[in-house]
Design an enzyme around this catalytic site. Structure first.
Site, short mmCIF file in Angstrom:
data_model
loop_
_atom_site.label_atom_id
_atom_site.label_comp_id
_atom_site.label_asym_id
_atom_site.label_seq_id
_atom_site.Cartn_x
_atom_site.Cartn_y
_atom_site.Cartn_z
N LYS A 1 0.86 -1.19 0.00
CA LYS A 1 0.00 0.00 0.00
C LYS A 1 0.89 1.22 0.00
CE LYS A 1 -4.43 1.00 0.17
NZ LYS A 1 -5.58 0.17 -0.28
N ASP B 1 -7.06 4.36 -4.42
CA ASP B 1 -7.71 4.21 -3.11
C ASP B 1 -8.33 5.59 -2.86
OD1 ASP B 1 -7.83 2.16 -0.70
OD2 ASP B 1 -7.49 4.10 0.22
N THR C 1 -15.11 -2.73 -7.09
CA THR C 1 -15.16 -2.90 -5.63
C THR C 1 -16.61 -2.89 -5.15
OG1 THR C 1 -13.08 -1.69 -5.54
CG2 THR C 1 -14.16 -2.15 -3.45
#
Ligand code: NDP
Ligand code: 2IT
Length: 448
Positions: A128, A168, A211
């Site tokens: 990440k 994100d 998602t």
């Protein structure tokens, strides 16, 4: 509570070495707690120091990002990339641009990503990254210059078979485009080094929707198997109004449910007639405006400025899709008092440990983030496959593969919960199912 001596010792050591990283410790504790029955039966994990190695990232870089704003002023932000674990594939995980980004936030997200990516069944390691840069109110030129400056450092550490970032919070198609352009320029290399790319330059159909759609495929399967019910006629409360929330709302509506709330960091809207997604997309995706605009444009809508009040709206299904720790014990109590049947996490770690405990204790179906929101990274994995083949699949092909993956994640998590003697506890099931593949790979690959 941790009773296993090995896990207790490693957790205490992790606490001592990461005392300031509270979100990271929260994520580690949940995983350790779930793994107790499995670790008890597998002494080879302690012998090989698997847990000690699992909580220490392979590497974590932190760097200065200097850029020039529209007024000609030099600005400095901090960038991060955490390459957590590559035992089952190249590091993979999003980039978050938000003022609340810290080392702890990036580490918790990277740690969660290890198990989530394992659950997808694709060969993806965990990572990440991000920055404390705030994209709000910035011009396109400022966003571009920031992304270019960020990639000017990040490009040293990533690659299509090394580490593949994606979006994100605060990083969507626009940012991925600028990041990709700068990588290509610096390396003189056109490669699938990022996912979530534009369709013209290697992006996958259905990645934008993935998602949110994946979350609903998971919830649909959970209701089918655990309640023998469909989603037809269910009332759904959603928090957030970003990428995950919008496409969760779209799929929920397609499956016959009614979505009555959405929110942003400033407040929430309650639309008893069901959210009008054309209006919401225009406000959030095109104008990048506040959600309060929705109440001004759609009749019969209530706006509230306390975003956690969404959990007080009566519903059958609650889908937290904004950020970490947004659903606390008080919210869980309000949901249960109003008869909620299921909570599934679109965001990463949106429910506090107390909230999860309360929901599970009251018989609410609970889909934890690393299982329920894995559709985004799974479709990123499908984008990587398409890039490797120099080929693109149709929307229907990608969507079908996504649905299969989500249905399998549900069943693998459910079956693992049963094997651990905690049938239906998908927190335990997802953590165990995700962990087994990673720890087996670590055992096979030797000590690093
Ligand atoms: P976006 O940036 O598209 O949207 C984020 C939404 O959450 C916005 O409505 C934003 O409101 C709100 N939000 C962000 N931070 C806060 C905060 N600190 N407090 C309150 N509200 C906040 O991000 P995504 O939709 O992509 O991500 C949402 C969640 O889903 C995150 O937890 C992310 O990690 C997770 N996720 C994302 C995936 C993806 O593929 N994008 C995949 C899996 C999980 P505002 O606009 O006012 O800031
Ligand atoms: O949290 C996540 O899984 C994401 N932000 C998506 C990561 C990815 O690599 O697609």
């Amino acid at each position: 509570m941790l009773t296993n001596e090995y896990l207790k010792r490693v957790y205490e050591d992790t606490q001592n070495r990461n005392a300031a990283d509270k979100e990271f410790l929260q994520a580690v504790y949940e995983v350790f707690d779930s793994l107790q029955p499995y670790v008890e039966k597998h002494p080879e994990l302690e012998k090989n120091g698997i847990m000690e190695r699992l909580v220490e990232p392979d590497r974590m870089v932190s760097f200065r990002v200097a850029w020039v704003d529209d007024a000609g002023k030099v600005r400095v932000n901090r960038g991060y990339r955490c390459q957590f674990n590559s035992s089952i594939g190249p590091y993979k995980g999003g980039l978050r641009f938000h003022p609340t980004v810290t080392r702890s936030v990036i580490k918790f997200l990277g740690f969660e990503q290890i198990f989530k990516n394992s659950l997808t069944s694709l060969p993806l390691g965990g990572g990440k990254g991000g920055s404390d840069f705030d994209p709000k109110g910035k011009s396109d030129g400022e966003i571009m210059r920031f992304c270019q400056a960020f990639m000017t450092e990040l490009h040293r550490y990533i690659g299509a078979d090394v580490d593949v970032p994606a979006g994100d919070i605060g990083v969507g198609g626009r940012e991925i485009g600028y990041l990709f352009g700068q990588y290509k320029f610096l390396k003189n290399n056109f490669t699938g080094v990022l996912t979530g790319k534009g369709l013209e330059f290697g992006g996958s159909l259905a990645r934008t929707e993935a998602t949110g759609y994946g979350l609903l495929y998971f919830v649909e399967e959970m209701f089918r198997c655990m309640r023998c019910e469909s989603l037809e006629g269910k009332t759904v409360v959603i928090s957030g109004a970003g990428n995950v929330a919008i496409y969760a709302a779209q799929k929920a509506t397609q499956l016959g449910a009614k979505v009555v709330t959405m929110s942003d960091s400033k407040g929430y809207v309650y639309d008893p007639n069901g959210i009008n997604l054309d209006v919401m997309k225009q406000i959030k995706e095109v104008e990048r405006a506040r959600i309060s605009e929705y109440a001004k444009r759609v009749p019969g809508v209530t706006y509230g400025d306390n975003r956690s009040d969404v959990w007080k709206i009566p519903c059958d299904i609650a889908l937290p899709c904004a950020t970490q720790n947004e659903l606390d014990e008080e919210s869980a109590k309000a949901l249960v008092a109003n008869g909620v049947q299921a909570v599934a996490e679109g965001a990463n770690m949106p429910s506090t440990p107390e909230a999860i405990e309360y929901l599970l204790a009251h018989g609410v179906l609970f889909g934890p983030a690393k299982a329920a929101n894995a559709g985004g990274v799974a479709t990123s994995g499908l984008e990587m496959s398409q890039n490797s083949q120099r080929y693109s699949w149709s929307f229907e092909e990608v969507d079908k593969k996504l649905k299969n993956i989500m249905v399998n994640i549900f069943h693998n998590s459910y079956n693992a919960s049963k094997d651990c003697g905690m049938e239906g506890n998908l927190v335990v099931g997802a953590n165990v199912a995700g962990f087994i593949k990673v720890s087996n790979a670590m055992l096979a690959e030797g000590v690093f």
